[in-house]
Design a protein around this motif. Structure first.
Motif, PDB file in Angstrom:
ATOM      1  N   PHE A 116       0.830  -1.196   0.000  1.00  0.00           N
ATOM      2  CA  PHE A 116       0.000   0.000   0.000  1.00  0.00           C
ATOM      3  C   PHE A 116       0.870   1.254   0.000  1.00  0.00           C
ATOM      4  O   PHE A 116       0.598   2.210  -0.735  1.00  0.00           O
ATOM      5  CB  PHE A 116      -0.920  -0.006   1.223  1.00  0.00           C
ATOM      6  CG  PHE A 116      -1.971   1.058   1.196  1.00  0.00           C
ATOM      7  CD1 PHE A 116      -3.151   0.851   0.514  1.00  0.00           C
ATOM      8  CD2 PHE A 116      -1.779   2.262   1.839  1.00  0.00           C
ATOM      9  CE1 PHE A 116      -4.133   1.824   0.471  1.00  0.00           C
ATOM     10  CE2 PHE A 116      -2.741   3.244   1.817  1.00  0.00           C
ATOM     11  CZ  PHE A 116      -3.920   3.027   1.129  1.00  0.00           C
ATOM     12  N   SER A 117       1.936   1.240   0.781  1.00  0.00           N
ATOM     13  CA  SER A 117       2.836   2.402   0.841  1.00  0.00           C
ATOM     14  C   SER A 117       3.535   2.638  -0.493  1.00  0.00           C
ATOM     15  O   SER A 117       3.652   3.781  -0.942  1.00  0.00           O
ATOM     16  CB  SER A 117       3.876   2.204   1.937  1.00  0.00           C
ATOM     17  OG  SER A 117       3.248   2.068   3.183  1.00  0.00           O
ATOM     18  N   ILE A 118       3.983   1.568  -1.135  1.00  0.00           N
ATOM     19  CA  ILE A 118       4.620   1.696  -2.443  1.00  0.00           C
ATOM     20  C   ILE A 118       3.617   2.229  -3.467  1.00  0.00           C
ATOM     21  O   ILE A 118       3.944   3.080  -4.296  1.00  0.00           O
ATOM     22  CB  ILE A 118       5.215   0.341  -2.894  1.00  0.00           C
ATOM     23  CG1 ILE A 118       6.385  -0.045  -1.993  1.00  0.00           C
ATOM     24  CG2 ILE A 118       5.666   0.384  -4.349  1.00  0.00           C
ATOM     25  CD1 ILE A 118       6.853  -1.472  -2.182  1.00  0.00           C
ATOM     26  N   GLY A 119       2.382   1.758  -3.393  1.00  0.00           N
ATOM     27  CA  GLY A 119       1.344   2.226  -4.304  1.00  0.00           C
ATOM     28  C   GLY A 119       1.017   3.691  -4.111  1.00  0.00           C
ATOM     29  O   GLY A 119       0.873   4.443  -5.076  1.00  0.00           O
ATOM     30  N   VAL A 120       0.913   4.127  -2.860  1.00  0.00           N
ATOM     31  CA  VAL A 120       0.613   5.539  -2.597  1.00  0.00           C
ATOM     32  C   VAL A 120       1.765   6.423  -3.068  1.00  0.00           C
ATOM     33  O   VAL A 120       1.546   7.482  -3.667  1.00  0.00           O
ATOM     34  CB  VAL A 120       0.314   5.757  -1.094  1.00  0.00           C
ATOM     35  CG1 VAL A 120       0.300   7.231  -0.743  1.00  0.00           C
ATOM     36  CG2 VAL A 120      -1.004   5.123  -0.733  1.00  0.00           C
ATOM     37  N   TYR A 121       2.996   5.984  -2.825  1.00  0.00           N
ATOM     38  CA  TYR A 121       4.145   6.747  -3.311  1.00  0.00           C
ATOM     39  C   TYR A 121       4.120   6.837  -4.838  1.00  0.00           C
ATOM     40  O   TYR A 121       4.407   7.891  -5.405  1.00  0.00           O
ATOM     41  CB  TYR A 121       5.451   6.104  -2.841  1.00  0.00           C
ATOM     42  CG  TYR A 121       6.668   6.778  -3.425  1.00  0.00           C
ATOM     43  CD1 TYR A 121       7.086   8.012  -2.956  1.00  0.00           C
ATOM     44  CD2 TYR A 121       7.371   6.192  -4.468  1.00  0.00           C
ATOM     45  CE1 TYR A 121       8.189   8.643  -3.498  1.00  0.00           C
ATOM     46  CE2 TYR A 121       8.467   6.812  -5.017  1.00  0.00           C
ATOM     47  CZ  TYR A 121       8.883   8.037  -4.528  1.00  0.00           C
ATOM     48  OH  TYR A 121       9.962   8.654  -5.080  1.00  0.00           O
ATOM     49  N   GLY A 122       3.768   5.746  -5.499  1.00  0.00           N
ATOM     50  CA  GLY A 122       3.704   5.752  -6.951  1.00  0.00           C
ATOM     51  C   GLY A 122       2.640   6.682  -7.492  1.00  0.00           C
ATOM     52  O   GLY A 122       2.833   7.355  -8.504  1.00  0.00           O
ATOM     53  N   VAL A 123       1.497   6.758  -6.821  1.00  0.00           N
ATOM     54  CA  VAL A 123       0.432   7.660  -7.266  1.00  0.00           C
ATOM     55  C   VAL A 123       0.852   9.109  -7.079  1.00  0.00           C
ATOM     56  O   VAL A 123       0.592   9.963  -7.928  1.00  0.00           O
ATOM     57  CB  VAL A 123      -0.882   7.360  -6.515  1.00  0.00           C
ATOM     58  CG1 VAL A 123      -1.908   8.447  -6.738  1.00  0.00           C
ATOM     59  CG2 VAL A 123      -1.448   6.017  -6.949  1.00  0.00           C
ATOM     60  N   ILE A 124       1.517   9.397  -5.960  1.00  0.00           N
ATOM     61  CA  ILE A 124       1.891  10.777  -5.663  1.00  0.00           C
ATOM     62  C   ILE A 124       3.080  11.236  -6.503  1.00  0.00           C
ATOM     63  O   ILE A 124       3.096  12.358  -7.011  1.00  0.00           O
ATOM     64  CB  ILE A 124       2.195  10.929  -4.161  1.00  0.00           C
ATOM     65  CG1 ILE A 124       0.910  10.750  -3.353  1.00  0.00           C
ATOM     66  CG2 ILE A 124       2.817  12.283  -3.858  1.00  0.00           C
ATOM     67  CD1 ILE A 124       1.132  10.673  -1.860  1.00  0.00           C
ATOM     68  N   ALA A 125       4.069  10.385  -6.677  1.00  0.00           N
ATOM     69  CA  ALA A 125       5.339  10.821  -7.263  1.00  0.00           C
ATOM     70  C   ALA A 125       5.419  10.658  -8.780  1.00  0.00           C
ATOM     71  O   ALA A 125       6.207  11.349  -9.419  1.00  0.00           O
ATOM     72  CB  ALA A 125       6.489  10.052  -6.619  1.00  0.00           C
ATOM     73  N   ARG A 126       4.652   9.774  -9.353  1.00  0.00           N
ATOM     74  CA  ARG A 126       4.793   9.486 -10.779  1.00  0.00           C
ATOM     75  C   ARG A 126       4.052  10.495 -11.632  1.00  0.00           C
ATOM     76  O   ARG A 126       3.020  11.025 -11.242  1.00  0.00           O
ATOM     77  CB  ARG A 126       4.281   8.085 -11.106  1.00  0.00           C
ATOM     78  CG  ARG A 126       5.031   6.994 -10.423  1.00  0.00           C
ATOM     79  CD  ARG A 126       6.403   6.881 -10.980  1.00  0.00           C
ATOM     80  NE  ARG A 126       7.123   5.837 -10.266  1.00  0.00           N
ATOM     81  CZ  ARG A 126       8.403   5.651 -10.364  1.00  0.00           C
ATOM     82  NH1 ARG A 126       9.121   6.430 -11.124  1.00  0.00           N
ATOM     83  NH2 ARG A 126       8.985   4.703  -9.701  1.00  0.00           N
ATOM     84  N   ARG A 127       4.570  10.714 -12.825  1.00  0.00           N
ATOM     85  CA  ARG A 127       3.911  11.580 -13.796  1.00  0.00           C
ATOM     86  C   ARG A 127       3.357  10.790 -14.972  1.00  0.00           C
ATOM     87  O   ARG A 127       2.538  11.284 -15.719  1.00  0.00           O
ATOM     88  CB  ARG A 127       4.900  12.617 -14.318  1.00  0.00           C
ATOM     89  CG  ARG A 127       5.342  13.562 -13.255  1.00  0.00           C
ATOM     90  CD  ARG A 127       6.255  14.593 -13.819  1.00  0.00           C
ATOM     91  NE  ARG A 127       6.709  15.486 -12.764  1.00  0.00           N
ATOM     92  CZ  ARG A 127       7.559  16.450 -12.948  1.00  0.00           C
ATOM     93  NH1 ARG A 127       8.073  16.662 -14.135  1.00  0.00           N
ATOM     94  NH2 ARG A 127       7.912  17.215 -11.950  1.00  0.00           N
ATOM     95  N   ASN A 128       3.822   9.573 -15.138  1.00  0.00           N
ATOM     96  CA  ASN A 128       3.393   8.735 -16.244  1.00  0.00           C
ATOM     97  C   ASN A 128       2.039   8.105 -15.910  1.00  0.00           C
ATOM     98  O   ASN A 128       1.850   7.556 -14.828  1.00  0.00           O
ATOM     99  CB  ASN A 128       4.440   7.650 -16.494  1.00  0.00           C
ATOM    100  CG  ASN A 128       4.185   6.869 -17.748  1.00  0.00           C
ATOM    101  OD1 ASN A 128       3.135   6.975 -18.347  1.00  0.00           O
ATOM    102  ND2 ASN A 128       5.160   6.081 -18.142  1.00  0.00           N
ATOM    103  N   GLY A 129       1.096   8.169 -16.841  1.00  0.00           N
ATOM    104  CA  GLY A 129      -0.245   7.650 -16.606  1.00  0.00           C
ATOM    105  C   GLY A 129      -0.281   6.158 -16.374  1.00  0.00           C
ATOM    106  O   GLY A 129      -1.035   5.670 -15.527  1.00  0.00           O
ATOM    107  N   VAL A 130       0.528   5.404 -17.090  1.00  0.00           N
ATOM    108  CA  VAL A 130       0.544   3.950 -16.931  1.00  0.00           C
ATOM    109  C   VAL A 130       1.118   3.574 -15.564  1.00  0.00           C
ATOM    110  O   VAL A 130       0.623   2.664 -14.897  1.00  0.00           O
ATOM    111  CB  VAL A 130       1.334   3.297 -18.079  1.00  0.00           C
ATOM    112  CG1 VAL A 130       1.423   1.804 -17.903  1.00  0.00           C
ATOM    113  CG2 VAL A 130       0.693   3.629 -19.420  1.00  0.00           C
TER     114      VAL A 130
END
Length: 101
Positions: A16-30
């Motif tokens: 869950f933590s990795i997923g939340v970080y990915g949603v917040i930090a990533r700019r790529n839609g995929v």
């Protein structure tokens, strides 16, 4: 080999933590869609772990519904990402404000 409930909860918390970080930090839609899938998988691990501990099948049934909703979300999300790519030739989410009409 006995796997305790807290081991499942730690795995789900890490996902869950990795997923939340990915949603917040990533700019790529995929990458954002993949991060949302990690979050949903963490929720499914919690549902199934608590279902197994309590000896009730309702958590496992609810996890199946979450998987079905996640599949629909991926289909719609990828269609949106493809439409963005066709219009902008990039899947960078920071450029979406330029599509305002």
């Amino acid at each position: 080999m006995i796997v305790l409930l807290n081991q499942f909860l730690l795995l789900a918390a890490a996902l869950f933590s990795i997923g939340v970080y990915g949603v917040i930090a990533r700019r790529n839609g995929v990458a954002v869609l993949m991060s949302i899938e990690l979050i949903l998988n963490a929720v499914n691990i919690n549902l199934i772990a608590f279902s197994a501990v309590h000896g009730d099948l309702s958590g496992q049934v609810f996890a199946l519904f979450v998987i079905a909703i996640a599949a629909a979300e991926v289909g719609v999300g990828l269609a949106i990402v493809l439409a963005i790519y066709r219009n902008r030739h990039s899947v960078d989410l920071d450029e979406l404000d330029l599509m305002k009409g």
